[in-house]
Design an enzyme around this catalytic site. Sequence first.
Site, short mmCIF file in Angstrom:
data_model
loop_
_atom_site.label_atom_id
_atom_site.label_comp_id
_atom_site.label_asym_id
_atom_site.label_seq_id
_atom_site.Cartn_x
_atom_site.Cartn_y
_atom_site.Cartn_z
N TYR A 195 41.64 34.53 47.27
CA TYR A 195 41.87 33.30 46.42
C TYR A 195 41.98 32.04 47.48
O TYR A 195 41.58 30.90 46.96
CB TYR A 195 43.09 33.42 45.80
CG TYR A 195 42.98 32.53 44.31
CD1 TYR A 195 42.12 32.63 43.30
CD2 TYR A 195 44.01 31.53 44.21
CE1 TYR A 195 42.19 31.82 42.26
CE2 TYR A 195 44.14 30.78 43.14
CZ TYR A 195 43.22 30.93 42.15
OH TYR A 195 43.18 30.03 41.16
N LYS A 230 45.63 24.71 43.67
CA LYS A 230 46.49 25.04 42.37
C LYS A 230 47.97 24.50 42.63
O LYS A 230 48.47 24.15 41.74
CB LYS A 230 46.44 26.45 41.94
CG LYS A 230 44.97 27.09 41.53
CD LYS A 230 44.53 26.24 40.27
CE LYS A 230 43.36 26.90 39.58
NZ LYS A 230 42.54 26.09 38.66
N1 LIG Z 1 39.45 33.27 34.75
C1 LIG Z 1 40.78 33.26 35.75
O1 LIG Z 1 41.22 34.23 36.07
C2 LIG Z 1 41.68 32.13 35.55
C3 LIG Z 1 43.15 32.33 35.86
C4 LIG Z 1 43.97 31.34 36.00
C5 LIG Z 1 43.46 29.80 35.88
N2 LIG Z 1 42.01 29.73 35.61
C6 LIG Z 1 41.45 28.52 35.89
O2 LIG Z 1 41.19 28.08 34.60
C7 LIG Z 1 40.07 26.94 34.63
C8 LIG Z 1 38.83 27.56 33.91
O3 LIG Z 1 38.40 28.48 34.51
P1 LIG Z 1 37.50 29.68 33.86
O4 LIG Z 1 37.98 30.87 34.41
O5 LIG Z 1 37.51 29.49 32.27
O6 LIG Z 1 35.96 29.67 34.46
P2 LIG Z 1 34.57 28.73 34.02
O7 LIG Z 1 33.65 29.06 35.15
O8 LIG Z 1 34.27 28.94 32.91
O9 LIG Z 1 35.14 27.36 33.95
C9 LIG Z 1 35.20 26.43 35.11
C10 LIG Z 1 34.85 25.20 34.68
O10 LIG Z 1 34.93 24.35 35.86
C11 LIG Z 1 33.64 23.45 35.78
N3 LIG Z 1 33.55 22.47 36.65
C12 LIG Z 1 33.35 22.92 38.16
N4 LIG Z 1 32.91 21.93 39.01
C13 LIG Z 1 33.08 20.64 37.95
C14 LIG Z 1 32.89 19.56 38.26
N5 LIG Z 1 32.45 18.93 39.44
N6 LIG Z 1 32.87 18.72 37.22
C15 LIG Z 1 33.37 18.98 36.08
N7 LIG Z 1 33.56 20.34 35.77
C16 LIG Z 1 33.25 21.21 36.66
C17 LIG Z 1 32.63 24.30 35.46
O11 LIG Z 1 31.46 23.70 34.81
C18 LIG Z 1 33.19 25.39 34.34
O12 LIG Z 1 32.85 24.80 33.34
C19 LIG Z 1 39.84 26.79 36.20
O13 LIG Z 1 40.72 25.70 36.32
C20 LIG Z 1 40.28 28.14 36.87
O14 LIG Z 1 40.59 27.85 38.09
C21 LIG Z 1 41.13 30.89 35.82
#
Ligand SMILES: NC(=O)c1ccc[n+]([C@@H]2O[C@H](COP(=O)([O-])OP(=O)(O)OC[C@H]3O[C@@H](n4cnc5c(N)ncnc54)[C@H](O)[C@@H]3O)[C@@H](O)[C@H]2O)c1
Length: 257
Positions: free
Chosen positions: A157, A164
């Site tokens: 990570y 984060k």
């Molecule tokens: N999936 C997990 O296990 C998890 C757990 C905890 C937190 N998160 C967090 O949740 C959030 C969403 O992630 P997700 O898991 O739904 O994956 P995801 O890939 O569907 O979403 C990530 C998003 O970030 C966007 N992004 C990246 N660079 C960008 C930029 N320069 N400008 C605008 N948008 C941009 C992407 O287009 C995408 O839509 C993230 O912050 C991720 O760290 C995810």
Amino acid sequence: MPDFSGKHGLIVGVANKRSISWAIAQAAAGQGARLALTYPSERLEENVRELAAQLENPLVLPCDVGSDQQIAALAASIDADFGGLDFCVHGAGFAPAEALKNPFVDTSRESFRIALDISAYSLIGLSRAVAPLMEKRGGGSILTLTFIGSDRVFPNYNVMGVAKAALESSVRYLAADLGPKNIRVNAISAGAIKTLASSGISGLSTMLQAYRERSPLRRGVDTAEVADAAAFLLSPAARGITGEILMVDSGFHTVGI
Ligand SMILES: NC(=O)c1ccc[n+]([C@@H]2O[C@H](COP(=O)([O-])OP(=O)(O)OC[C@H]3O[C@@H](n4cnc5c(N)ncnc54)[C@H](O)[C@@H]3O)[C@@H](O)[C@H]2O)c1
């Protein structure tokens, strides 16, 4: 579920149907919210437009959160169409691939800059841009998505954990700044879920397995569960809550060994 009739929301971070932000968009729109969705690049525009077509009268706008100009243009377009904003979901996160596979000690200055800019600073820039729109409504709710890797070490990570940590601290400072305007700022710390972003972390399946074996609920969470908690934080039901990191992770964070 909270009622979002007559409310307007901005959802940043929909990439595809597995995105946590898409589940939040569906939950809010299902309860009556009118939404603006964004795409960061032409490559993802079609995906986002296809999903948005399932919503009632959505706005679909470009926004690379790494660009101050695009954030400003986004806020201006939303203001012109919605005449204000009630809530905003920040679900954008990114780190260069090499930073998620090499040892953390080898993180380059450039990877660190990009990860912190896109995954943490962007919440500050976006909040600053939407705050005046929320003031027009007498207040609002901003929500971001984080992961427990901010606080504990998860293999690979790496720099996202540092990003984060910065994001969660930003939630508290933003909550303090914007609270007097009745704008709340919170985060959900979601358990690991298989999405486009998390698939970039090698060893995700080991992580998912750990949730199934060790969390009090003996399972992982899904995006709909995160979305239900998000709907609560975005709604007036959570009007007394700000600066909070809400764990939606089957209780995984409570367990020692
Ligand atoms: N999936 C997990 O296990 C998890 C757990 C905890 C937190 N998160 C967090 O949740 C959030 C969403 O992630 P997700 O898991 O739904 O994956 P995801 O890939 O569907 O979403 C990530 C998003 O970030 C966007 N992004 C990246 N660079 C960008 C930029 N320069 N400008 C605008 N948008 C941009 C992407 O287009 C995408 O839509 C993230 O912050 C991720 O760290 C995810």
